[in-house]
Design an enzyme around this catalytic site. Structure first.
Site, PDB file in Angstrom:
ATOM      1  CB  SER A  15       0.472  10.790  -9.976  1.00  0.00           C
ATOM      2  OG  SER A  15       1.648  10.073  -9.638  1.00  0.00           O
ATOM      3  CG  ASP A 201       1.706   3.835  -3.904  1.00  0.00           C
ATOM      4  OD1 ASP A 201       2.664   4.578  -3.588  1.00  0.00           O
ATOM      5  OD2 ASP A 201       0.995   4.042  -4.906  1.00  0.00           O
ATOM      6  CG  HIS A 204       1.677   7.725  -5.736  1.00  0.00           C
ATOM      7  ND1 HIS A 204       1.486   6.446  -6.222  1.00  0.00           N
ATOM      8  CD2 HIS A 204       1.649   8.558  -6.801  1.00  0.00           C
ATOM      9  CE1 HIS A 204       1.355   6.507  -7.536  1.00  0.00           C
ATOM     10  NE2 HIS A 204       1.451   7.780  -7.916  1.00  0.00           N
TER      11      HIS A 204
END
Length: 263
Positions: A15, A201, A204
Site C-alpha cells: 500500500s 497513521d 503509511h
C-alpha cells in the site's frame, strides 16, 4: 490501445507503493512520473495489504517473460518495496516469518537477474527498499478508534529487523538499496513519537514522508545507476523547438531515451 513507445520504471510493493500516486499526498510515484516525463514511464504496481508471499505470483503475471520482452519496451528500473506487511506480528494473516521474507525477496531479484529465469531481463536494474519505521503510538490510536477496535499488529523493533534484512539482501544480490527506515528514523531525531512528522497513521507515509522517499530514490539512482538519472536521459520525442516545420513527420520520430549497455 495505446502504443508502447517508452521504456519504464516499475514500482512494485504494497500500500505504501500504491499510495505513491494519491492526490494531495506528494506521492513519490507521481513525483517520479513528473520528473521522468517524456523519458521513462513510471508504472504503479502497488498492492495494498500484500506481502512478499502474495506478491510473487502477482509479479509473475505483471512482469513480461523473456519471450514477451522481445516485442515490448524494457523495464529499465524495478523498485521493490515490501516488508511493512510481512513484518506484522505473528497473529496477523499478513505476517511472513523473517527467513521466508528474505527468501521471497531473493526470489524476486533472481526472477529478473538469473539467466535461467523465464523473466530474465538483463537491462533491468533493481533497487530494494526497506520498510519504514512504525510509530506504534499512532498505530495503536488508529486501531483503537476502529469499530470494533483492533489489537496492535506491528512492533517497532520487529520492523527494524525486517529493514536490516532488506539491506543485507541488497548487498548479497548486488542491487541498489534505499534505507528509508534509517532516513526516516534519523529525520525524526530517533524519537518514535516524532515519526508522526512522516506518517499519518503510524504506518503509511504522509506528504513529508513521501518527500523523503522521492529524494532517496533520486539519490540512490545517482549513486548506483547514474545512467538512469533523469538529468542524463534525453526525451523520447524531441522538444518542439527542434521540429522541422517543412518535414514534421520525419523530425518527430521516436528515439531511444538512453543507450542500453552492450550484452
Amino acid at each position: 490501445m495505446s502504443a508502447n513507445v517508452q521504456n519504464s520504471i516499475m514500482l512494485f510493493g504494497d500500500s505504501i507503493t500504491q499510495g505513491g500516486w494519491e492526490p494531495g499526498m506528494n506521492g513519490f510515484g507521481a513525483s517520479l512520473a513528473h520528473r521522468y516525463a517524456r523519458k521513462l514511464d513510471v508504472i504503479n504496481r502497488g498492492f495494498s495489504g500484500y506481502n512478499t508471499e502474495w506478491g510473487i505470483p502477482v509479479f509473475e503475471q505483471l512482469f513480461a517473460t523473456r519471450e514477451q520482452q522481445k516485442d515490448l519496451p524494457t523495464v529499465r528500473l524495478l523498485i521493490i518495496w515490501f516488508g511493512a506487511n510481512d513484518s506484522c506480528l505473528v497473529q496477523s494473516p499478513q505476517h511472513v516469518p523473517l527467513p521466508k521474507f528474505a527468501s521471497n525477496l531473493k526470489h524476486l531479484v533472481k526472477l529478473v537477474q538469473s539467466p535461467k529465469s523465464d523473466y530474465y531481463s538483463p537491462n533491468t536494474r533493481i533497487i530494494l527498499v526497506t520498510p519504514p519505521p512504525v510509530n506504534t503510538y499512532q498505530r495503536r490510536a488508529n486501531l483503537d478508534a476502529r469499530d470494533p477496535p483492533l489489537l496492535l499488529d506491528r512492533d517497532f523493533e520487529n520492523t527494524r529487523n525486517y529493514a536490516e534484512t532488506v539491506k543485507d539482501i541488497a548487498q548479497e544480490e548486488e542491487v541498489g538499496i534505499i534505507d528509508i527506515w534509517t532516513k526516516m528514523w534519523d529525520a525524526a531525531g530517533h524519537d518514535e513519537q516524532s515519526l508522526s512528522k512522516f506518517l499519518y497513521d503510524g504506518l503509511h507515509l504522509n506528504g513529508a514522508g513521501y518527500q523523503l522517499m522521492y529524494d532517496a530514490v533520486l539519490e540512490t539512482i545517482e549513486k548506483t545507476y547514474p545512467e538512469l538519472h533523469p538529468d542524463r536521459l534525453q526525451m523520447v520525442f524531441p522538444g518542439w523547438a527542434s521540429i522541422d516545420r517543412a518535414n514534421v513527420a520525419a523530425s518527430v520520430q521516436k528515439r531511444a531515451a538512453e543507450q542500453l549497455p552492450e550484452e
